[in-house]
Design a protein around this motif. Structure first.
Motif, PDB file in Angstrom:
ATOM      1  N   LEU A  11       0.827  -1.212   0.000  1.00  2.03           N
ATOM      2  CA  LEU A  11       0.000   0.000   0.000  1.00  2.03           C
ATOM      3  C   LEU A  11       0.859   1.259   0.000  1.00  2.03           C
ATOM      4  O   LEU A  11       0.565   2.224  -0.715  1.00  2.03           O
ATOM      5  CB  LEU A  11      -0.916  -0.009   1.226  1.00  2.03           C
ATOM      6  CG  LEU A  11      -1.879   1.172   1.369  1.00  2.03           C
ATOM      7  CD1 LEU A  11      -2.865   1.228   0.204  1.00  2.03           C
ATOM      8  CD2 LEU A  11      -2.639   1.084   2.693  1.00  2.03           C
ATOM      9  N   VAL A  12       1.938   1.252   0.772  1.00  3.45           N
ATOM     10  CA  VAL A  12       2.853   2.401   0.806  1.00  3.45           C
ATOM     11  C   VAL A  12       3.470   2.626  -0.572  1.00  3.45           C
ATOM     12  O   VAL A  12       3.549   3.760  -1.066  1.00  3.45           O
ATOM     13  CB  VAL A  12       3.947   2.189   1.875  1.00  3.45           C
ATOM     14  CG1 VAL A  12       5.023   3.274   1.776  1.00  3.45           C
ATOM     15  CG2 VAL A  12       3.343   2.181   3.265  1.00  3.45           C
ATOM     16  N   VAL A  14       2.253   1.662  -3.567  1.00  3.04           N
ATOM     17  CA  VAL A  14       1.228   2.090  -4.525  1.00  3.04           C
ATOM     18  C   VAL A  14       0.876   3.561  -4.310  1.00  3.04           C
ATOM     19  O   VAL A  14       0.760   4.336  -5.275  1.00  3.04           O
ATOM     20  CB  VAL A  14      -0.022   1.201  -4.413  1.00  3.04           C
ATOM     21  CG1 VAL A  14      -1.177   1.785  -5.210  1.00  3.04           C
ATOM     22  CG2 VAL A  14       0.288  -0.217  -4.888  1.00  3.04           C
ATOM     23  N   ALA A  15       0.718   3.976  -3.056  1.00  3.23           N
ATOM     24  CA  ALA A  15       0.366   5.376  -2.761  1.00  3.23           C
ATOM     25  C   ALA A  15       1.471   6.318  -3.211  1.00  3.23           C
ATOM     26  O   ALA A  15       1.208   7.426  -3.701  1.00  3.23           O
ATOM     27  CB  ALA A  15       0.097   5.539  -1.265  1.00  3.23           C
ATOM     28  N   THR A  16       2.717   5.893  -3.068  1.00  6.88           N
ATOM     29  CA  THR A  16       3.848   6.725  -3.495  1.00  6.88           C
ATOM     30  C   THR A  16       3.896   6.855  -5.007  1.00  6.88           C
ATOM     31  O   THR A  16       4.020   7.963  -5.553  1.00  6.88           O
ATOM     32  CB  THR A  16       5.167   6.123  -2.970  1.00  6.88           C
ATOM     33  OG1 THR A  16       5.104   6.003  -1.554  1.00  6.88           O
ATOM     34  CG2 THR A  16       6.347   7.015  -3.348  1.00  6.88           C
ATOM     35  N   ALA A  18       1.524   6.375  -7.186  1.00  6.65           N
ATOM     36  CA  ALA A  18       0.355   7.092  -7.702  1.00  6.65           C
ATOM     37  C   ALA A  18       0.570   8.604  -7.634  1.00  6.65           C
ATOM     38  O   ALA A  18       0.275   9.332  -8.591  1.00  6.65           O
ATOM     39  CB  ALA A  18      -0.893   6.692  -6.918  1.00  6.65           C
ATOM     40  N   GLN A  19       1.101   9.093  -6.517  1.00 11.70           N
ATOM     41  CA  GLN A  19       1.349  10.530  -6.390  1.00 11.70           C
ATOM     42  C   GLN A  19       2.472  10.990  -7.328  1.00 11.70           C
ATOM     43  O   GLN A  19       2.401  12.088  -7.891  1.00 11.70           O
ATOM     44  CB  GLN A  19       1.713  10.865  -4.940  1.00 11.70           C
ATOM     45  CG  GLN A  19       0.547  10.704  -3.977  1.00 11.70           C
ATOM     46  CD  GLN A  19       0.928  11.129  -2.582  1.00 11.70           C
ATOM     47  OE1 GLN A  19       0.932  12.315  -2.257  1.00 11.70           O
ATOM     48  NE2 GLN A  19       1.269  10.161  -1.745  1.00 11.70           N
ATOM     49  N   LEU A  81       7.120   7.874   0.752  1.00 11.39           N
ATOM     50  CA  LEU A  81       5.711   8.294   0.756  1.00 11.39           C
ATOM     51  C   LEU A  81       5.550   9.641   1.448  1.00 11.39           C
ATOM     52  O   LEU A  81       4.827  10.515   0.961  1.00 11.39           O
ATOM     53  CB  LEU A  81       4.860   7.235   1.453  1.00 11.39           C
ATOM     54  CG  LEU A  81       3.383   7.592   1.647  1.00 11.39           C
ATOM     55  CD1 LEU A  81       2.688   7.805   0.308  1.00 11.39           C
ATOM     56  CD2 LEU A  81       2.675   6.503   2.456  1.00 11.39           C
ATOM     57  N   THR A  85       4.103  12.920  -0.404  1.00 15.04           N
ATOM     58  CA  THR A  85       2.867  13.471   0.139  1.00 15.04           C
ATOM     59  C   THR A  85       3.067  14.913   0.585  1.00 15.04           C
ATOM     60  O   THR A  85       2.183  15.765   0.408  1.00 15.04           O
ATOM     61  CB  THR A  85       2.365  12.612   1.311  1.00 15.04           C
ATOM     62  OG1 THR A  85       2.185  11.262   0.862  1.00 15.04           O
ATOM     63  CG2 THR A  85       1.056  13.147   1.856  1.00 15.04           C
ATOM     64  N   SER A  88       2.784  16.835  -2.497  1.00 16.28           N
ATOM     65  CA  SER A  88       1.399  16.845  -2.990  1.00 16.28           C
ATOM     66  C   SER A  88       0.531  17.827  -2.208  1.00 16.28           C
ATOM     67  O   SER A  88      -0.335  18.488  -2.772  1.00 16.28           O
ATOM     68  CB  SER A  88       0.789  15.445  -2.891  1.00 16.28           C
ATOM     69  OG  SER A  88       1.453  14.538  -3.757  1.00 16.28           O
TER      70      SER A  88
END
Length: 200
Positions: A11-12, A14-16, A18-19, A81, A85, A88
């Motif tokens: 999850l970490v 994928v979230a990274t 994606a951003q 991440l 973030t 972002s």
């Protein structure tokens, strides 16, 4: 450490990614401009997957396979991440102290994860603190060199780069020192309870 499931570092990651993809391919977002997000889109996933890849290569050579240390992998991945973030949410420009906090906290997380992966057999425990702190200092220098070559030397921050670099390296090393103390304490407690677990 408490057992961490495999999906947490996934999850970490994928979230990274994606951003990073948004920062690179969605036009017109000013806070992403001039910060080498094209290079980050390649480098960050590679660096995030490096620790799991090396662990897997080493573990497959062992006679007895061990459980994957997903907790340590997550700690190694979290700083990437947090960095993305922060960009972002525009925290680097909106919050004066965000960059300083990032360098301390991210090095604490990164070096804690690396320490859990590398230092299980290191004795005495003070050597764990020295090893993790030294590794963190080297990584802090490497990070600052990477920033210089990717976007500072041709950007608008060159005039303040020297002072900022010294501060960032100091905070990163302090974060690594705290990580070394925490890792040494964690390993000492695990040793007192019995054989070290293989899934930090």
């Amino acid at each position: 450490m408490r057992r961490v499931s495999w999906w947490v570092p996934v999850l970490v990651l994928v979230a990274t990614v994606a951003q990073l993809a948004v920062a690179q391919w969605v036009p017109g977002i000013e806070r992403f401009e001039g910060k080498a997000f094209g290079a980050r889109l390649v480098a960050y996933p590679v660096l995030m997957l490096l620790a799991p890849a090396v662990w897997w290569l080493v573990d497959r050579r062992r006679a007895v396979r061990s459980a994957a240390p997903y907790g340590a992998f997550t700690l190694v991945m979290l700083p990437f991440l947090v960095d993305v973030t922060g960009n972002s949410l525009d925290l680097y420009d909106a919050v004066v102290w965000w960059d300083d906090l990032n360098h301390f906290a991210n090095w604490l997380l990164l070096c804690a994860g690396l320490g859990l992966l590398l230092c299980r057999a290191v004795e005495p425990r003070w050597a764990v603190v020295a090893l993790v702190t030294g590794l963190g200092a080297v990584l802090a220098i490497g990070w600052e060199l990477g920033e210089w070559f990717t976007f500072i030397r041709h950007g608008t921050e060159a005039g303040t780069a020297y002072e900022d670099t010294l501060g960032d390296e100091t905070l990163g090393t302090l974060g690594a020192l705290v990580a070394g103390l925490l890792v040494a304490h964690t390993l000492a407690r695990a040793g007192a309870r019995g054989p070290a677990r293989t899934d930090p």
